[in-house]
Design a protein around this motif. Structure first.
Motif, short mmCIF file in Angstrom:
data_model
loop_
_atom_site.label_atom_id
_atom_site.label_comp_id
_atom_site.label_asym_id
_atom_site.label_seq_id
_atom_site.Cartn_x
_atom_site.Cartn_y
_atom_site.Cartn_z
N TYR A 156 0.16 9.10 -3.53
CA TYR A 156 -1.04 9.02 -4.36
C TYR A 156 -1.51 10.41 -4.79
CZ TYR A 156 -5.76 8.18 -5.98
OH TYR A 156 -6.89 8.16 -6.74
N LYS A 157 -1.46 11.35 -3.85
CA LYS A 157 -1.90 12.71 -4.17
C LYS A 157 -1.00 13.37 -5.21
CE LYS A 157 -4.27 13.78 0.18
NZ LYS A 157 -4.27 14.63 1.40
N GLU A 158 0.26 12.94 -5.26
CA GLU A 158 1.19 13.52 -6.23
C GLU A 158 0.77 13.23 -7.67
OE1 GLU A 158 3.81 15.49 -6.32
OE2 GLU A 158 3.60 15.92 -4.19
N PHE A 159 -0.01 12.19 -7.87
CA PHE A 159 -0.42 11.83 -9.22
C PHE A 159 -1.73 12.49 -9.63
CE2 PHE A 159 2.41 8.28 -8.18
CZ PHE A 159 3.20 8.26 -9.32
N ILE A 171 0.84 -1.19 0.00
CA ILE A 171 0.00 0.00 0.00
C ILE A 171 0.88 1.24 0.00
CG2 ILE A 171 -1.67 1.32 1.35
CD1 ILE A 171 -2.76 -1.36 2.37
N ILE A 172 0.61 2.16 -0.90
CA ILE A 172 1.44 3.35 -1.01
C ILE A 172 0.96 4.42 -0.03
CG2 ILE A 172 1.81 2.85 -3.45
CD1 ILE A 172 0.06 5.33 -4.04
N SER A 173 1.81 5.40 0.21
CA SER A 173 1.46 6.48 1.12
C SER A 173 0.44 7.42 0.46
CB SER A 173 2.70 7.28 1.51
OG SER A 173 3.21 7.97 0.39
N ARG A 178 10.40 13.97 -9.42
CA ARG A 178 11.25 12.83 -9.05
C ARG A 178 10.48 11.87 -8.16
NH1 ARG A 178 16.83 13.47 -9.78
NH2 ARG A 178 17.24 11.89 -8.19
N PHE A 179 9.70 12.41 -7.24
CA PHE A 179 8.86 11.60 -6.35
C PHE A 179 7.92 10.73 -7.16
CE2 PHE A 179 5.68 11.97 -2.56
CZ PHE A 179 6.03 10.70 -2.12
N ARG A 180 7.32 11.31 -8.17
CA ARG A 180 6.37 10.57 -9.01
C ARG A 180 7.09 9.57 -9.92
NH1 ARG A 180 4.02 15.88 -8.82
NH2 ARG A 180 5.36 16.61 -10.51
N GLU A 181 8.06 10.06 -10.65
CA GLU A 181 8.70 9.24 -11.68
C GLU A 181 9.54 8.11 -11.10
OE1 GLU A 181 10.03 7.71 -15.25
OE2 GLU A 181 8.42 9.16 -14.92
N LEU A 182 10.27 8.36 -10.02
CA LEU A 182 11.22 7.39 -9.49
C LEU A 182 10.69 6.63 -8.28
CD1 LEU A 182 14.44 9.59 -9.79
CD2 LEU A 182 13.59 7.89 -11.43
N CYS A 183 9.39 6.71 -8.03
CA CYS A 183 8.82 6.03 -6.87
C CYS A 183 9.12 4.54 -6.90
CB CYS A 183 7.30 6.27 -6.80
SG CYS A 183 6.35 5.64 -8.18
N PHE A 184 9.35 3.96 -5.72
CA PHE A 184 9.63 2.54 -5.52
C PHE A 184 11.00 2.13 -6.05
CE2 PHE A 184 5.02 2.84 -6.72
CZ PHE A 184 4.54 2.95 -5.43
N GLN A 202 -0.25 7.17 -13.04
CA GLN A 202 -1.15 6.76 -11.95
C GLN A 202 -1.69 5.36 -12.18
OE1 GLN A 202 -5.00 8.87 -11.26
NE2 GLN A 202 -4.12 9.32 -9.25
N THR A 203 -1.94 5.00 -13.43
CA THR A 203 -2.47 3.67 -13.72
C THR A 203 -1.37 2.68 -14.11
OG1 THR A 203 -2.94 4.38 -16.00
CG2 THR A 203 -4.74 4.50 -14.41
N VAL A 204 -0.23 3.18 -14.63
CA VAL A 204 0.86 2.28 -15.01
C VAL A 204 1.71 1.91 -13.79
CG1 VAL A 204 2.96 2.06 -16.41
CG2 VAL A 204 0.94 3.17 -17.36
N PHE A 205 1.95 2.87 -12.90
CA PHE A 205 2.80 2.63 -11.73
C PHE A 205 2.01 2.10 -10.54
CE2 PHE A 205 6.24 6.03 -12.81
CZ PHE A 205 6.47 5.39 -14.01
N LEU A 206 0.69 2.38 -10.51
CA LEU A 206 -0.14 2.01 -9.36
C LEU A 206 -1.26 1.08 -9.79
CD1 LEU A 206 -0.59 5.56 -7.78
CD2 LEU A 206 1.31 3.98 -7.48
N GLU A 207 -1.72 0.29 -8.83
CA GLU A 207 -2.82 -0.63 -9.09
C GLU A 207 -3.77 -0.60 -7.90
OE1 GLU A 207 -3.57 -5.41 -9.91
OE2 GLU A 207 -1.54 -4.60 -9.75
N ARG A 208 -5.06 -0.54 -8.17
CA ARG A 208 -6.04 -0.48 -7.10
C ARG A 208 -6.37 -1.88 -6.59
NH1 ARG A 208 -9.26 3.52 -5.23
NH2 ARG A 208 -11.17 2.94 -4.13
N LYS A 209 -6.25 -2.06 -5.28
CA LYS A 209 -6.61 -3.31 -4.63
C LYS A 209 -7.56 -2.99 -3.49
CE LYS A 209 -4.07 -6.56 -6.67
NZ LYS A 209 -4.63 -7.80 -7.25
N GLY A 210 -8.83 -3.34 -3.67
CA GLY A 210 -9.82 -2.99 -2.66
C GLY A 210 -9.92 -1.48 -2.56
N GLY A 211 -9.73 -0.95 -1.38
CA GLY A 211 -9.82 0.49 -1.21
C GLY A 211 -8.47 1.17 -1.19
N ASN A 212 -7.41 0.44 -1.57
CA ASN A 212 -6.07 0.99 -1.52
C ASN A 212 -5.38 0.89 -2.87
OD1 ASN A 212 -5.87 1.45 1.47
ND2 ASN A 212 -6.18 -0.77 1.49
#
Length: 312
Positions: free
Chosen positions: A151-154, A145-147, A254-260, A165-175
């Motif tokens: 998430y707000k940065e996207f 689960i990301i912080s 940088r926060f968005r692009e290089l996350c994880f 937001q959709t390529v780097f992140l994936e929705r699982k339930g409410g997170n």
């Protein structure tokens, strides 16, 4: 030195304790009688990279698992950026871009069948080691689960829709969880996450170094070149900020692009005190935060190491 030494500061690096420098390749039954300064450690890193650059110049790239001249130049750019040597950070970032400028266009990227981090990506320069995230946690969804801050940065900036937001992140339930690397112990991908060099970092290094050095035109060109490959094509609006607003935006980029990928901790450390975010987390009803002088960003040398060698 990025963990156990203070962040590099031109005014104090020569006196700030870093880590011992061991420059021999054989085992010695001796104790280090000092922690070399942050300055001397950085200078050794630079000296080693200059030798690497000389040795690798003109050598064909054999594999992404072997560091080449572009990997060397990208690391040189990163080191100089951490040192606030913006002139050299620009020089080496530009060398990478001149040699390897391609970026993945998320408008045409098939995120259903592919993970963004890949050995076949046109952005991949060098990868070392395995995936940190899948191999150091249980693999349960809750571990990814990301912080809320990330998430707000996207969220859209003006008319722009950030496809990351959709390529780097994936929705699982409410997170939302990370989708840059494939979760689970058996689901490895063919590149590391925390030890991966990508072309996009060169653009971000160039943008930040140019902005901090007063060349906003170059900074905006580098920044928008990257964002044009990350934003939805329809309705895309280029960034046209200036001054501190531009520098802050680049660092958030940088926060968005290089996350994880293992950059955020070190990026926060090197930020000017008045520009560092306040890190806040809720845990079991308590609120924890890091701010002020950020002493927590420098990790104490472990007790067992200091007991074994009191000089530390």
């Amino acid at each position: 030195v990025n963990l156990y030494g203070k962040p590099y500061s031109k005014s104090t690096a020569s006196s700030d304790p870093g880590v011992p420098l061991k420059l021999t390749d054989y085992v010695e039954d001796v104790k280090f009688n000092q922690r070399n300064s942050v300055e001397s450690v950085y200078r050794q890193v630079i000296a080693d990279l200059e030798i690497a650059e000389t040795c690798l110049e003109g050598i064909p790239t054999k594999s992404i698992y072997r560091a080449d001249i572009s990997a060397t130049n990208l690391l040189q750019s990163r080191v100089y950026l951490y040192m606030q040597d913006y002139k050299n950070a620009r020089i080496y970032a530009q060398k990478v871009i001149d040699r390897k400028s391609d970026l993945v266009n998320l408008n045409t990227f098939n995120s259903t069948d592919n993970y963004f981090l890949s050995s076949k990506s046109v952005e991949t320069i060098f990868s070392m080691g395995s995936n940190v995230i899948p191999n150091t946690v249980t693999g349960y969804t809750r571990d990814f689960i990301i912080s809320e801050e990330l998430y707000k940065e996207f969220e859209p900036y003006k008319e722009n829709e950030d496809l990351r937001q959709t390529v780097f992140l994936e929705r699982k339930g409410g997170n939302y969880i990370s989708r840059k690397v494939k979760p689970g112990r058996t689901g490895r991908i063919d590149v590391s996450d925390n030890f991966l060099f990508r072309t996009s970092e060169a653009y971000l290094n160039l943008a930040e170094a140019a902005a901090c050095g007063g060349d906003e035109a170059t900074a905006l060109t580098a920044l928008n070149t990257l964002r044009e490959k990350r934003m939805k094509r329809e309705g895309y609006v280029k960034i046209a900020l200036s001054g501190n607003e531009l520098i802050t935006f680049i660092r958030n980029e940088r926060f968005r692009e290089l996350c994880f990928e293992g950059h955020r901790w070190f990026d926060i450390r090197r930020m000017e005190k008045d520009k560092r975010p306040i890190l806040t987390r809720e845990y079991e009803g308590q609120t924890y935060h890091i701010e002020d002088n950020y002493p927590e960003l420098t990790i104490k040398i472990p007790d067992e190491a200091r007991e074994a060698n009191p000089y530390l």
